[in-house]
Design a protein around this motif. Structure first.
Motif, PDB file in Angstrom:
ATOM      1  N   TRP A 194       0.834  -1.197   0.000  1.00  0.00           N
ATOM      2  CA  TRP A 194       0.000   0.000   0.000  1.00  0.00           C
ATOM      3  C   TRP A 194       0.872   1.252   0.000  1.00  0.00           C
ATOM      4  O   TRP A 194       2.061   1.215   0.344  1.00  0.00           O
ATOM      5  CB  TRP A 194      -0.914   0.026   1.220  1.00  0.00           C
ATOM      6  N   LEU A 229      -5.185   7.037  -0.496  1.00  0.00           N
ATOM      7  CA  LEU A 229      -4.674   5.696  -0.226  1.00  0.00           C
ATOM      8  C   LEU A 229      -4.759   4.857  -1.491  1.00  0.00           C
ATOM      9  O   LEU A 229      -5.758   4.926  -2.243  1.00  0.00           O
ATOM     10  CB  LEU A 229      -5.476   5.026   0.900  1.00  0.00           C
ATOM     11  N   ARG A 230      -3.722   4.046  -1.725  1.00  0.00           N
ATOM     12  CA  ARG A 230      -3.689   3.118  -2.839  1.00  0.00           C
ATOM     13  C   ARG A 230      -3.275   1.741  -2.299  1.00  0.00           C
ATOM     14  O   ARG A 230      -2.209   1.602  -1.681  1.00  0.00           O
ATOM     15  CB  ARG A 230      -2.707   3.581  -3.925  1.00  0.00           C
ATOM     16  N   LEU A 231      -4.116   0.720  -2.536  1.00  0.00           N
ATOM     17  CA  LEU A 231      -3.867  -0.642  -2.072  1.00  0.00           C
ATOM     18  C   LEU A 231      -3.493  -1.511  -3.268  1.00  0.00           C
ATOM     19  O   LEU A 231      -4.201  -1.512  -4.299  1.00  0.00           O
ATOM     20  CB  LEU A 231      -5.112  -1.211  -1.383  1.00  0.00           C
ATOM     21  N   TYR A 232      -2.381  -2.266  -3.137  1.00  0.00           N
ATOM     22  CA  TYR A 232      -1.888  -3.109  -4.216  1.00  0.00           C
ATOM     23  C   TYR A 232      -1.968  -4.578  -3.776  1.00  0.00           C
ATOM     24  O   TYR A 232      -1.955  -4.904  -2.594  1.00  0.00           O
ATOM     25  CB  TYR A 232      -0.449  -2.754  -4.583  1.00  0.00           C
ATOM     26  N   LEU A 238      -5.699  -6.198   1.993  1.00  0.00           N
ATOM     27  CA  LEU A 238      -5.559  -4.992   2.804  1.00  0.00           C
ATOM     28  C   LEU A 238      -6.918  -4.312   2.886  1.00  0.00           C
ATOM     29  O   LEU A 238      -7.649  -4.228   1.889  1.00  0.00           O
ATOM     30  CB  LEU A 238      -4.530  -4.032   2.194  1.00  0.00           C
ATOM     31  N   THR A 257      -9.380  -0.422  -3.703  1.00  0.00           N
ATOM     32  CA  THR A 257      -7.944  -0.221  -3.962  1.00  0.00           C
ATOM     33  C   THR A 257      -7.560   1.250  -4.019  1.00  0.00           C
ATOM     34  O   THR A 257      -6.390   1.582  -3.799  1.00  0.00           O
ATOM     35  CB  THR A 257      -7.552  -0.902  -5.275  1.00  0.00           C
ATOM     36  N   ILE A 271      -4.793   0.810   8.468  1.00  0.00           N
ATOM     37  CA  ILE A 271      -4.646  -0.017   7.277  1.00  0.00           C
ATOM     38  C   ILE A 271      -4.330  -1.416   7.781  1.00  0.00           C
ATOM     39  O   ILE A 271      -3.232  -1.692   8.281  1.00  0.00           O
ATOM     40  CB  ILE A 271      -3.537   0.507   6.350  1.00  0.00           C
TER      41      ILE A 271
END
Length: 858
Positions: A194, A229-232, A238, A257, A271
């Protein structure tokens, strides 16, 4: 001799130099052999760090990986094939090639013959010693790292540039995502990661925070900050949990995401998942701005209101507004205000903001003119309110005042302004206003109107108003009549009188009216200044009138002077200063009495002025010398301008008409009263030449010749012959004549600089001659008649203020001039006026350049 290379001969002193040179050869050969390898590696790392493989398919990524692998294998093969490890002999050869005379090779040589000859052996040893000394001075050879011959297209720079960009804008963590594309890890799913950022509001001027760099725990942030926020990785690995946005509707999934929200309240942000973190966020509140007045509103002499205020905010105030509304409950509802007022919207004014600097705390002044508004001088409520960058408004700050506006001290103008207000207050007052205006204009012969045109304008306005009342007064007609009443009242108040006596009486009346109505200090100062200026104009006009009377009837002028009273400038100044001082102290009764005495004195005053009878020969000669001095000064000024034109063509042409007006105008050849015939003739010739290039050297020399002949004539007719003072005056005029002759010749030769120096000498000699002549005239007076004749001459030559100007201020005496502190005060006033005019953009550029040169000079 034959050359034999010996590997066994030691070179102890060159060992370090050879080692460094050998390392340079290794770097040189390795760079040439393996530059394609590191270029391919740099390019591959760049693509991975920029994350291009995340956006491509697995097949494309594997194809690119195979291509890069093949390229690297080829680059390794090529490098191993081209690389040749440098030996010690190669380093020795490279070092020897850089030394003059090849001393290293010489040290390795042996003699081919003469080995048994002692002389040859001695010569060989001397040669070897010399070569050893040169070899000892050797330094390591720098490697040749230039690859342009091997890489003509600069591919290595492209790869290096890509790596630098990846280091700045990419991420090393993306290299790990390549594992997701390997066949062995595909069934296990992607690795979760993230990224997050916090952007404070722009008006806070705070930097963006990278959440990955923030440790867990307490975190203080400005309210309204934006969280990104960016979730990978695998969706759901996450999740985000927060209580800081205050959102209740349209809440996205916790596993979304891409999430974006603003911080509205204190709370927590978490997170959850691999590598997740948890923060407790406390928000810094953005308080509402504040505004308040600094002092009471002030009114200028022209009616402009100045309202100082102060505004503050924790970050920035971006705008403000002042709203002016009528306080109807506080209005004295009598006369024209008794009617119900017509609907009128509040006045909204933008508050001035600082042009530069911080806006978190500042003081400014709202300046506005409400003189022509219907609410002028009526009770109003002024509401101040400001807004900050967050869109918050301050609490309204209300000021209750009488709306500041211009005051009219002329009774007629004040009456018209009052009727105009009543008409704007309600159109139902139209009949009443028409009746009052008709009553004002009923008997114009009683002296109410100073000019007939003012009466006719008022009658025209009255007819328009009565016609509007008969037909039904519309808003457009009402506004047009109000505008005409305003213009007429301004004309009556300010006036356009050309007669000096009328202006002075007008200023006295307005000042007396201001005393009765309790004017402000600013209005008193303005009216006193008008009175001073009008009084000075009247004195000048009166002096001119007396001179004209005396020219026509000297005996009558002398009789008037005997029956007149005399005042000095100091007397008038003291009287007006006393009046202003009394008004500023609030002693209006005493100030009114002093003003009445001043009015009576000015009405009954006749100022003595010289001119009765004929001047004595000495006085006439003194006046003629003064005229000649001014002519010489003007001629010198024009020569100086022509000299400037030589060095800066065109720069002075636009200023000649301005600069010649003061002294140069007389120097251009005008015929002056009291000048001799020679001078008049010479100047007349110059006038004829003015249209054909008056500033030429020939015209200037001719005028200089005419002045020299005039001085020669005046020197022959100079009185006081036989006295020391008279002889000194003749000697001074003789020196002036010689200097003028030198200036004349210099002008003919076009030597303007020399001519100006000679003209300065001539002017100094003329001044000295005038001083000597004045002393001679004083010595010729007998003691018995000195007092009476002196008083008579004082009466003949004094100006309207009782000053003795002498020969137009050129007698060399300081009498009548400013003394003491007045000198510096007057100098400051002049400099301030020059600076003000130089800063006015509306003035011509040539005039402003001239004023700036004056400031540079003084």
């Amino acid at each position: 001799m034959t050359r034999k290379v010996s590997q066994r001969r030691p070179f102890d002193r060159l060992r370090l130099v050879l080692a460094v040179t050998q390392l340079g050869l290794i770097a040189e050969r390795g760079l040439r052999a393996f530059w394609p390898l590191w270029s391919v590696v740099f390019l591959a790392v760049t693509l991975v760090m920029m994350g291009l493989h995340d956006a491509a398919s697995v097949e494309l990524v594997w194809t690119a990986a195979l291509l890069f692998g093949a390229a690297m294998l080829w680059a390794v093969w090529r490098g191993l094939r081209m690389f040749d490890w440098p030996s010690g002999d190669a380093a020795l050869l490279r070092l020897d090639q850089t030394l003059p005379g090849r001393p290293v090779r010489s040290l390795q040589d042996t003699p081919a013959m003469g080995g048994d000859d002692s002389g040859s052996q001695a010569l060989w040893r001397a040669h070897q010693a010399r070569m050893a000394a040169k070899a000892a001075e050797a330094k390591p050879v720098a490697p040749d790292l230039v690859l342009s011959r091997h890489d003509p297209f600069g591919l290595r720079y492209v790869a290096l540039l890509g790596l630098l960009i990846a280091l700045l804008f990419g991420s090393v963590t993306r290299v790990g995502s390549l594992a997701e594309m390997t066949p062995g890890t595909a069934p296990g799913g992607p690795v979760a990661s993230w990224e997050g950022w916090v952007e404070p509001p722009a008006y806070t001027r705070l930097p963006t925070l990278y959440l990955n760099d923030q440790p867990e725990g307490a975190l203080t942030l400005p309210v309204n900050s934006r969280v990104i926020l960016r979730l990978y990785g695998e969706v759901g690995a996450l999740t985000v949990a927060e209580t800081v946005s205050g959102r209740t509707d349209d809440i996205p999934s916790a596993a979304e995401t891409a999430q974006d929200f603003s911080l509205r309240q204190d709370g927590m942000l978490e997170i959850a998942g691999p590598g997740g973190r948890n923060w407790t966020i406390a928000l810094t509140p953005d308080t509402a701005p504040e505004v308040a007045e600094v002092g009471l509103p002030e009114t200028s002499g022209r009616g402009e209101m100045s309202l100082p205020f102060v505004a503050r905010d924790d970050y920035e105030v971006i705008a403000g507004q002042a709203t002016v509304a009528l306080d109807l409950a506080a209005v004295d509802r009598r006369y024209g205000l008794a009617a119900a007022p017509e609907a009128s919207s509040a006045i909204e004014l933008p508050l001035p903001m600082p042009i530069n600097g911080d806006r978190d705390f500042f003081e400014e002044t709202l300046i506005e003119d409400f003189s022509d508004h219907v609410w002028a001088h009526l009770p109003v409520r002024v509401t101040l309110q400001v807004e900050d960058a967050a869109g918050q408004n301050s609490a309204p700050y209300v000021i209750q005042i009488n709306l500041p506006a211009r005051r009219f001290f002329d009774p007629l103008a004040n009456a018209l302004i009052e009727q105009r207000r009543d008409l704007l207050w309600a159109r139902s007052n139209g009949v009443r206003v028409a009746q009052i205006i008709r009553a004002i204009a009923h008997r114009p012969q009683d002296g109410i109107f100073r000019k007939e045109t003012d009466y006719l304008r008022l009658r025209t306005i009255l007819r328009s108003l009565e016609a509007g009342n008969a037909a039904g007064l519309t808003v457009e007609t009402r506004d047009q009549i109000a505008s005409e009443l305003w213009d007429l009242a301004l004309k009556l108040e300010e006036g356009d009188l050309s007669d000096a006596m009328a202006r002075m009486q007008r200023a006295q009346e307005r000042l007396a009216e201001a005393m009765k109505n309790g004017a402000s200090p600013e209005e008193i100062a303005r009216l006193m200044q008008e009175l001073r200026e009008a009084t000075q104009d009247y004195m000048r006009q009166l002096a001119q009138q007396q001179r004209n009377d005396q020219d026509g009837a000297p005996e009558q002028g002398q009789q008037q002077a005997e029956n007149s009273m005399q005042l000095t400038q100091d007397d008038l100044q003291r009287m007006m200063d006393r009046i202003q001082e009394l008004m500023e102290q609030g002693r209006m009764a005493e100030a009114q009495q002093a003003l009445e005495e001043f009015q009576r004195m000015m009405e009954n005053m006749r100022v003595t002025q010289g001119g009765q009878g004929q001047q004595s020969p000495g006085e006439q000669a003194l006046n003629e010398l003064g005229e000649t001095l001014r002519e010489q000064q003007g001629l010198s000024d024009q020569a100086f301008r022509q000299l400037q034109e030589q060095y800066n063509p065109g720069a002075q042409s636009g200023q000649s008409s301005e600069n010649e007006g003061y002294s140069g105008g007389q120097g251009r050849g005008e015929a002056h009263e009291g000048s001799g015939g020679a001078q008049g003739q010479g100047e007349g010739d110059n006038q004829n030449q003015s249209g054909e290039g008056q500033g030429s050297a020939g015209a200037l020399s001719d005028r200089q010749q005419a002045l020299r002949r005039e001085v020669e004539r005046q020197r022959g007719n100079l009185p006081g012959q036989g006295t020391p003072e008279g002889d000194a005056a003749r000697d001074a005029l003789g020196r002036a004549e010689g200097a003028m002759e030198g200036a004349e010749q210099a002008l003919r030769d076009d030597r303007l600089a020399d001519a100006i120096d000679k003209q300065a000498e001539a002017m100094e000699a003329l001044r000295e001659g005038m001083r000597s002549l004045g002393e001679a005239l004083a010595q010729n007076q007998n003691p018995q008649g000195q007092e009476g004749q002196g008083q008579e001459r004082a009466g003949l030559s004094r100006d309207p203020l009782g000053r003795d100007p002498g020969a137009q201020g050129l007698t060399g005496t300081d009498e009548g001039l400013l003394q003491g502190e007045d000198i510096y005060r007057r100098a400051r006033d002049l400099l301030d006026e020059i600076r003000r005019r130089a800063g006015e953009q509306a003035r011509p550029e040539q005039e402003r350049n001239y004023l700036r040169r004056l400031l540079d000079r003084f």
